[in-house]
Design a protein around this motif. Structure first.
Motif, mmCIF file in Angstrom:
data_model
loop_
_atom_site.group_PDB
_atom_site.id
_atom_site.type_symbol
_atom_site.label_atom_id
_atom_site.label_comp_id
_atom_site.label_asym_id
_atom_site.label_seq_id
_atom_site.Cartn_x
_atom_site.Cartn_y
_atom_site.Cartn_z
ATOM 1 N N TRP A 160 23.511 -6.016 -32.099
ATOM 2 C CA TRP A 160 23.483 -4.310 -31.586
ATOM 3 C C TRP A 160 23.448 -4.841 -29.832
ATOM 4 O O TRP A 160 23.862 -3.842 -29.484
ATOM 5 N N CYS A 209 23.301 -1.716 -27.279
ATOM 6 C CA CYS A 209 22.524 -1.440 -28.492
ATOM 7 C C CYS A 209 22.977 0.254 -28.861
ATOM 8 O O CYS A 209 21.895 1.566 -29.209
ATOM 9 N N THR A 244 24.596 1.606 -32.644
ATOM 10 C CA THR A 244 23.570 1.500 -33.794
ATOM 11 C C THR A 244 25.133 1.444 -34.864
ATOM 12 O O THR A 244 25.116 0.554 -36.030
ATOM 13 N N HIS A 252 19.594 0.785 -39.550
ATOM 14 C CA HIS A 252 18.210 1.008 -39.122
ATOM 15 C C HIS A 252 16.727 -0.304 -39.583
ATOM 16 O O HIS A 252 15.598 0.044 -38.514
ATOM 17 N N LEU A 272 16.969 -3.473 -38.098
ATOM 18 C CA LEU A 272 16.382 -2.800 -36.542
ATOM 19 C C LEU A 272 14.948 -2.912 -35.932
ATOM 20 O O LEU A 272 14.053 -3.505 -35.542
ATOM 21 N N GLN A 273 14.407 -2.003 -37.386
ATOM 22 C CA GLN A 273 13.239 -1.714 -37.450
ATOM 23 C C GLN A 273 11.794 -2.698 -37.496
ATOM 24 O O GLN A 273 11.233 -3.446 -37.020
ATOM 25 N N PHE A 309 12.181 -5.142 -34.108
ATOM 26 C CA PHE A 309 11.382 -4.585 -33.348
ATOM 27 C C PHE A 309 9.681 -5.009 -33.498
ATOM 28 O O PHE A 309 9.239 -5.499 -32.690
ATOM 29 N N GLY A 365 8.151 -4.257 -30.189
ATOM 30 C CA GLY A 365 9.002 -3.151 -30.125
ATOM 31 C C GLY A 365 10.111 -2.337 -29.773
ATOM 32 O O GLY A 365 10.789 -3.267 -29.230
ATOM 33 N N ASP A 366 10.519 -1.521 -29.738
ATOM 34 C CA ASP A 366 12.200 -1.670 -29.494
ATOM 35 C C ASP A 366 11.811 -1.477 -27.821
ATOM 36 O O ASP A 366 11.093 -0.738 -27.260
ATOM 37 N N ARG A 400 14.642 -0.676 -25.852
ATOM 38 C CA ARG A 400 14.980 -0.333 -25.146
ATOM 39 C C ARG A 400 14.066 1.042 -23.772
ATOM 40 O O ARG A 400 13.434 1.729 -24.632
#
Length: 522
Positions: free
Chosen positions: A467, A472, A474, A489, A492-493, A496, A501-502, A504
């Motif tokens: 990723w 980044c 997706t 998804h 990725l969650q 994070f 956390g995210d 980005r």
């Protein structure tokens, strides 16, 4: 005579295993050089070709179809005589996908339907092969001594080759790297083939036609390919002796070529320049040697490190490509590594390098090779640095392949071009950061994620690496990982949550990316 696959299968120690050859077209007369036993599926790089490989089938039983296919393909590429697999117990029969792959790649597969002790098989057969090899070496050494005597008395190339032809009962021809005949000889009573040609297969040293076997041996002189010995072995003649004698004659034929047609000053200067690059000679020495090899001292250039199954063959292809494109270059073969320095256009070295990378990917021919192109050097004085970065890129590729999941394992067959600038982060980490500091940095940023992978056999680190490397993206990452977008998804969650956390839009993104790239390094 050479010991054939048929002879070995008929030997009492293997006949007791009730062997059955499954692969259509497998040649019973194919010579066997050695018998080896291994359950390791990544054994191919450790083999030299001509082996009968014995496998108990334990690892094959639990391997995926893709891994079995890769195993067969790599063994075929290595040129082993045959793969013998013991069936029964955990592996009741040889999987159909393996037999299909063997048929596709021309590998003889033998099923051993009864249990025999592999140690006893190897002891019995290899003792025969050793005796055969000793005889071959004695005859080959006699040939080289006789050839050396002819050379010392000022004999022509034809006369020197005549000694070899008489001992191995085969026609021999010495040609230049570009195919120009330099000398030839045939044994007494020789009869020409009906088709009268040698063909491409003969050039590659693999040809078999009209009852003949073609063998090719490269003749380098001081690191410069000066010629090729082509041996035409008729049916019924000992192919093993011809191969051994051809290999043993390399030094004598190299001296003969040096005596009759010494390499030009340009070739000598190129070889000397590349030897200086390989030994990281002082800048003044590189600048002194460069003009004679066609490289002004301030010429921007890159150095490529090439690992190939047939480096001399690939060298001819690359040198031909560079010559046709009028790109100044110098090459040197150091053991199994081919090193090539390639000039870049002074007006646009970056653009020239991009075009070079794209052109190398389209080089003609089916080659089992990896070409790593180093970063641009401002002049020949920086060539050793460019080479070091190219070699490090090859190392990083190997590390990545070892750590990649099976579904992201790409076949090793074919030519792969690697841009050393794509591995600049790993190169910096390996050379500028101590291993303990790297481990501490990775732990600070990825410990929770690494622990999760270790405990649950998940692949979140790989997902994060893909990723981040995609910018980044997706959707692109999901395609590369062969995942549904929703599954991507969800992963990725979870990533994070484990990484705070995210990332980005935050300063953590760069640190996380650096940690992910360093996580696979030793």
């Amino acid at each position: 005579m050479s010991v054939s696959l048929g002879d070995i299968l008929a030997h009492p120690v293997l006949a007791a295993a009730d062997p059955v050859v499954h692969s259509p077209g497998a040649m019973a007369e194919h010579p066997v050089r050695w018998v080896h036993s291994s359950e390791v599926l990544d054994i191919a790089p450790l083999l030299r070709g001509g082996e009968l490989l014995l496998c108990g089938g334990i690892t094959l039983a639990s391997a995926t179809a893709e891994k079995r296919a890769a195993y067969v393909r790599e063994l075929a590429q290595r040129g082993i005589a045959a793969l013998a697999v013991e069936t029964g117990g955990v592996l009741p029969e040889i999987p159909a996908d393996m037999l299909e792959a063997a048929k596709e790649h021309g590998l003889a597969v033998v099923e051993l339907r009864k249990v025999v002790p592999f140690v006893g098989v190897m002891q019995a057969i290899n003792s025969i092969l050793v005796s055969e090899s000793v005889g071959h070496l004695q005859q080959a050494d006699a040939a080289t001594r006789a050839m050396a005597a002819e050379l010392a008395h000022g004999a022509s190339l034809d006369q020197i080759l005549g000694v070899l032809a008489g001992i191995i009962s085969s026609a021999v021809k010495l040609v230049s790297p570009w195919g120009v005949a330099l000398g030839s000889a045939v044994p007494a009573g020789w009869q020409e083939k009906d088709d009268g040609g040698s063909g491409q297969d003969a050039q590659d040293g693999r040809g078999e036609a009209a009852g003949r076997t073609a063998i090719t041996v490269d003749i380098p002189v001081r690191g410069v390919l000066m010629g090729r010995l082509e041996v035409d072995v008729p049916d019924g003649v000992d192919t093993g002796l011809a191969r051994v004698a051809g290999d043993r004659a390399v030094d004598i034929l190299g001296l003969a070529l040096l005596q009759h047609m010494p390499p030009g000053l340009h070739a000598q200067a190129g070889a000397e320049l590349m030897r200086a690059v390989l030994t990281a000679a002082p800048a003044w020495r590189l600048e002194q040697l460069a003009p004679g090899a066609g490289f002004p001292a301030d010429t921007p250039a890159v150095v490529a490190a090439i690992h190939a199954a047939s480096p001399q063959r690939l060298r001819r292809v690359i040198e031909s490509f560079l010559s046709s494109s009028r790109i100044p270059s110098a090459a040197y073969l150091d053991d199994a590594e081919l090193v090539v320095m390639i000039a870049l256009p002074p007006a646009d070295p970056a653009g020239g390098r991009r075009k070079l990378l794209a052109s190398l990917e389209g080089v003609d021919g089916d080659h089992d090779a990896a070409i790593a192109v180093g970063p641009p050097a401002a002049g020949v004085a920086e060539a050793a640095w460019s080479l070091a970065e190219a070699r490090r890129a090859l190392d990083v590729r190997q590390i990545r392949r070892r750590n990649a999941s099976p579904r992201r394992q790409h076949p090793s067959r074919g030519l792969v071009v690697i841009d050393a600038e794509d591995t600049a982060v790993e190169s910096l980490a390996l050379t500028g950061i101590e291993a303990s500091a790297r481990a501490a940095f990775v732990s600070r940023h990825l410990k929770a994620l690494l622990d999760h992978d270790a405990q649950r056999q998940s692949q979140l680190l790989e997902t994060l690496q893909v990723w981040l490397d995609s910018g980044c993206n997706t959707a692109q990452s999901a395609r590369e990982l062969h995942l549904e977008r929703q599954s991507m998804h969800h992963r990725l969650q979870r990533i994070f949550e484990l990484c705070g956390g995210d990332p980005r839009g935050t300063g953590r993104l760069a640190a996380l990316h650096l940690a992910a790239r360093m996580a696979v390094l030793p």
